[in-house]
Design a protein around this motif. Structure first.
Motif, PDB file in Angstrom:
ATOM      1  N   VAL A 158     -71.605  34.755   5.312  1.00  0.00           N
ATOM      2  CA  VAL A 158     -71.263  36.134   4.958  1.00  0.00           C
ATOM      3  C   VAL A 158     -72.396  36.767   4.157  1.00  0.00           C
ATOM      4  CG1 VAL A 158     -69.691  37.593   3.617  1.00  0.00           C
ATOM      5  CG2 VAL A 158     -68.761  35.781   5.058  1.00  0.00           C
ATOM      6  N   MET A 159     -72.981  36.015   3.241  1.00  0.00           N
ATOM      7  CA  MET A 159     -74.037  36.563   2.389  1.00  0.00           C
ATOM      8  C   MET A 159     -75.338  36.806   3.141  1.00  0.00           C
ATOM      9  SD  MET A 159     -72.763  37.331  -0.453  1.00  0.00           S
ATOM     10  CE  MET A 159     -74.232  37.658  -1.424  1.00  0.00           C
ATOM     11  N   ARG A 160     -75.449  36.301   4.350  1.00  0.00           N
ATOM     12  CA  ARG A 160     -76.630  36.581   5.174  1.00  0.00           C
ATOM     13  C   ARG A 160     -76.563  37.956   5.836  1.00  0.00           C
ATOM     14  NH1 ARG A 160     -75.726  30.943   6.646  1.00  0.00           N
ATOM     15  NH2 ARG A 160     -77.251  29.699   5.521  1.00  0.00           N
ATOM     16  N   LEU A 161     -75.422  38.606   5.751  1.00  0.00           N
ATOM     17  CA  LEU A 161     -75.284  39.950   6.320  1.00  0.00           C
ATOM     18  C   LEU A 161     -76.127  40.937   5.517  1.00  0.00           C
ATOM     19  CD1 LEU A 161     -71.456  39.958   6.939  1.00  0.00           C
ATOM     20  CD2 LEU A 161     -73.215  40.175   8.684  1.00  0.00           C
ATOM     21  N   PRO A 162     -76.806  41.867   6.182  1.00  0.00           N
ATOM     22  CA  PRO A 162     -77.596  42.867   5.457  1.00  0.00           C
ATOM     23  C   PRO A 162     -76.706  43.675   4.505  1.00  0.00           C
ATOM     24  CG  PRO A 162     -78.050  42.972   7.817  1.00  0.00           C
ATOM     25  CD  PRO A 162     -76.893  42.042   7.638  1.00  0.00           C
ATOM     26  N   GLY A 163     -77.133  43.755   3.260  1.00  0.00           N
ATOM     27  CA  GLY A 163     -76.404  44.535   2.269  1.00  0.00           C
ATOM     28  C   GLY A 163     -75.270  43.811   1.568  1.00  0.00           C
ATOM     29  N   ALA A 164     -75.042  42.540   1.896  1.00  0.00           N
ATOM     30  CA  ALA A 164     -73.964  41.785   1.252  1.00  0.00           C
ATOM     31  C   ALA A 164     -74.280  41.601  -0.229  1.00  0.00           C
ATOM     32  CB  ALA A 164     -73.783  40.434   1.925  1.00  0.00           C
ATOM     33  N   ARG A 165     -73.346  41.991  -1.078  1.00  0.00           N
ATOM     34  CA  ARG A 165     -73.522  41.826  -2.528  1.00  0.00           C
ATOM     35  C   ARG A 165     -72.696  40.681  -3.071  1.00  0.00           C
ATOM     36  NH1 ARG A 165     -73.778  47.151  -5.797  1.00  0.00           N
ATOM     37  NH2 ARG A 165     -74.570  45.610  -7.247  1.00  0.00           N
ATOM     38  N   GLY A 166     -71.546  40.437  -2.465  1.00  0.00           N
ATOM     39  CA  GLY A 166     -70.676  39.358  -2.914  1.00  0.00           C
ATOM     40  C   GLY A 166     -69.576  39.132  -1.902  1.00  0.00           C
ATOM     41  N   ALA A 167     -68.976  37.942  -1.977  1.00  0.00           N
ATOM     42  CA  ALA A 167     -67.916  37.610  -1.036  1.00  0.00           C
ATOM     43  C   ALA A 167     -66.988  36.582  -1.668  1.00  0.00           C
ATOM     44  CB  ALA A 167     -68.502  37.067   0.264  1.00  0.00           C
ATOM     45  N   ALA A 168     -65.785  36.514  -1.104  1.00  0.00           N
ATOM     46  CA  ALA A 168     -64.803  35.548  -1.585  1.00  0.00           C
ATOM     47  C   ALA A 168     -63.813  35.225  -0.479  1.00  0.00           C
ATOM     48  CB  ALA A 168     -64.055  36.100  -2.796  1.00  0.00           C
ATOM     49  N   VAL A 169     -63.227  34.059  -0.582  1.00  0.00           N
ATOM     50  CA  VAL A 169     -62.065  33.699   0.219  1.00  0.00           C
ATOM     51  C   VAL A 169     -60.903  33.700  -0.765  1.00  0.00           C
ATOM     52  CG1 VAL A 169     -60.943  31.915   1.605  1.00  0.00           C
ATOM     53  CG2 VAL A 169     -63.406  32.306   1.832  1.00  0.00           C
ATOM     54  N   VAL A 170     -59.876  34.488  -0.438  1.00  0.00           N
ATOM     55  CA  VAL A 170     -58.782  34.721  -1.386  1.00  0.00           C
ATOM     56  C   VAL A 170     -57.439  34.436  -0.718  1.00  0.00           C
ATOM     57  CG1 VAL A 170     -57.675  36.453  -2.873  1.00  0.00           C
ATOM     58  CG2 VAL A 170     -60.150  36.518  -2.519  1.00  0.00           C
ATOM     59  N   ASP A 171     -56.529  33.843  -1.480  1.00  0.00           N
ATOM     60  CA  ASP A 171     -55.143  33.680  -1.048  1.00  0.00           C
ATOM     61  C   ASP A 171     -54.394  34.922  -1.529  1.00  0.00           C
ATOM     62  OD1 ASP A 171     -52.346  33.184  -1.174  1.00  0.00           O
ATOM     63  OD2 ASP A 171     -52.698  31.039  -1.183  1.00  0.00           O
TER      64      ASP A 171
END
Length: 131
Positions: free
Chosen positions: A11-24
């Motif tokens: 996900v972080m390899r996407l252009p413009g990605a600042r942050g990501a999470a997997v959430v329940d």
């Protein structure tokens, strides 16, 4: 098959990605995080985005019944929230158990490509294996 950490790296390899999470979205807990958090706190962001995900997933107006829809798949594919500086994409993950998990991507509006991010998140969600 990749797990949470590998999928978040993708996900972080996407252009413009600042942050990501997997959430329940039932508990609001982050199962994995990477990069920045919009408010500086990944756990608080997970709880806040879980409220949005839960609201969308549980509303009858969004729960269209399709003949080919799986009983384990969430009724909503994704939710996109647009801010002045970015996009928040919540992509629901169909799992073999209760499907209460989503990927949250925080994308920079100037550098990111929303259409590409949405497509790639769908691909990553399909590959995600929750161990």
């Amino acid at each position: 098959m990749p797990g949470i950490d590998e999928c978040l790296l993708d996900v972080m390899r996407l252009p413009g990605a600042r942050g990501a999470a997997v959430v329940d979205w039932t508990s609001g807990l982050a199962l994995g995080t990477i990069g920045e958090s919009p408010n500086g706190d990944h756990e608080a962001t997970a709880a806040e985005t879980a409220e949005v995900a839960r609201m969308a997933a549980e509303q009858p107006a969004f729960a269209e019944e399709l003949p080919e829809a799986s009983g384990s798949a969430p009724p909503v594919e994704d939710v996109i929230v647009t801010t002045r500086s970015g996009y928040h994409v919540l992509r629901f993950v169909a799992t073999e158990f209760d499907s209460s998990v989503f990927l949250h991507l925080w994308l920079d509006r100037a550098e990111g490509n929303l259409a590409l991010a949405r497509i790639r998140l769908g691909e990553i969600a399909e590959r995600l294996v929750l161990a």
